[in-house]
Design a protein around this motif. Structure first.
Motif, PDB file in Angstrom:
ATOM      1  N   GLY A  68      15.867  15.790  40.864  1.00 42.45           N
ATOM      2  CA  GLY A  68      16.064  17.070  41.715  1.00 42.45           C
ATOM      3  C   GLY A  68      17.452  17.349  41.886  1.00 42.45           C
ATOM      4  N   ASP A  69      18.272  16.938  40.827  1.00 43.84           N
ATOM      5  CA  ASP A  69      19.985  17.041  40.713  1.00 43.84           C
ATOM      6  C   ASP A  69      20.022  18.286  39.972  1.00 43.84           C
ATOM      7  N   THR A  70      20.125  19.579  40.870  1.00 43.40           N
ATOM      8  CA  THR A  70      20.191  20.919  40.016  1.00 43.40           C
ATOM      9  C   THR A  70      21.602  21.149  39.432  1.00 43.40           C
ATOM     10  N   HIS A  71      22.541  20.383  40.039  1.00 42.49           N
ATOM     11  CA  HIS A  71      24.005  20.403  39.222  1.00 42.49           C
ATOM     12  C   HIS A  71      23.719  19.936  37.944  1.00 42.49           C
ATOM     13  N   ASP A 122      21.215  19.571  36.039  1.00 43.10           N
ATOM     14  CA  ASP A 122      20.236  20.382  35.379  1.00 43.10           C
ATOM     15  C   ASP A 122      21.008  21.701  34.622  1.00 43.10           C
TER      16      ASP A 122
END
Length: 338
Positions: A12-15, A17
């Motif tokens: 869930g690490d959007t950064h 991604d």
């Protein structure tokens, strides 16, 4: 030249991604791995020949990763190894956790790869607030008058010296999780209630700083030698007046900020002297134009700044990771060809 990048982070690490999408689009090979999957859902192996030749692999399902091909390893937000659920004895679980961390940690540390934001040892050292403040002061940054203590009398003397205009904040972690409940502790104004309960300071250290008036707060993101400075207009709202992290992104104004050259150089030097290639620095710009250092976060977030200002921070991080493929190339010697 193709680049192999290992990203160690949690789900869930959007950064992460945002950066990996750019890496893949440029032809890089990217493996994203959460160390908490080891050893229950992934295996790590290290082979040494009699002559000392080494071979390291990560196996997750059918995917085998040759770790000796990794050009850059990004210690983004990795979790610790997590034992199998079938190990229920608390003391045995603790033993297994320590053994797994000893193996996995040494494996990551020994990779012949560009480490971003830095080595795990440098990241740990850079996270110490007193280390940051001491170095920032030595480099010429102005600091808020600061006290770190467990002595109630020291706190009360500091309170008196600054006529009660002081702020308190945690030394290391701004959150606490107890079972299903979580607590956050940001920067807060000290009050007469804190004065009355000063004896409780003996239980846990705390950072106490004189309040610094703000025109705006600044988030300065350093990626290698590139600097991206953004204004956070925290004084527009009472919610964010003391700590911009309490902000409402829909109402808090952001903008690109032009740092003076000397402040920009100090930011780059601070990150480099901490052994890092990335750092998110928080500064205050006072009403009379002074730049005051607060802290640097080796794993600080940036996406909301990028979304609000258009600063190309994700692309800069991708560029930095791609540069790992060139880490063994000889440096050009000026004047070698004539």
């Amino acid at each position: 030249m193709s680049t192999d990048v290992l990203v160690l982070t949690q789900p869930g690490d959007t950064h992460a991604d945002a950066v990996t999408r750019r890496l893949v689009a440029s032809g890089a090979s990217v493996t994203t791995f959460d160390p908490a999957e080891f050893p229950s859902a992934a295996t790590l192996s290290l082979h040494l020949s009699p002559a000392g030749a080494i071979r390291r692999t990560l196996l997750r399902g059918r995917d085998r990763v040759d770790l000796d091909r990794v050009d850059a390893v990004w210690f983004r937000r990795p979790q610790d190894p997590r034992p199998h659920d079938e190990i229920t004895d608390p003391e045995v679980r603790e033993y297994v956790e320590q053994e797994c961390e000893a193996f996995a940690g040494a494996l990551w540390d020994d990779l012949d790869a560009l480490a971003v934001p830095g080595t795990r040892a440098d990241i740990r050292l850079a996270g110490r607030k007193q280390t940051q403040l001491r170095l920032a002061g030595r480099l010429g940054f102005e600091l808020p008058p600061t006290l770190l203590t467990t002595d109630p009398d020291e706190f009360l003397d500091f309170w008196d010296a600054h006529e009660g205009r002081v702020v308190t904040k945690p030394l290391q972690r701004s959150w606490l999780i107890r079972g299903d409940e979580s607590y956050a502790r940001m920067a807060e104004s000290a009050t007469t209630v804190d004065v009355a309960s000063a004896e409780s300071m003996r239980l846990c250290p705390l950072i106490v700083q004189a309040y610094v008036p703000k025109r705006v707060e600044l988030r300065v993101t350093v990626v290698g030698t590139r600097v991206f400075a953004a204004e956070i207009h925290s004084q527009d709202s009472n919610h964010t007046r003391l700590d911009w992290r309490c902000y409402d992104p829909s109402t808090t104004r952001h903008g690109v900020h032009a740092l003076p050259g000397d402040v920009m150089r100090r930011c780059v030097l601070l990150v480099a002297e901490l052994g890092l290639r990335y750092g998110a620095i928080d500064l205050i710009l006072t009403p009379d134009g002074r730049y005051v250092f607060l802290e640097v976060n080796p794993s600080g977030q940036w996406l909301w700044i990028e979304d609000a200002t258009g600063l190309p921070i994700s692309e800069a991080i991708a560029d930095l990771l791609r540069s790992g493929a060139d880490r063994h190339l000889p440096n050009p010697v000026s004047g070698a060809l004539s």
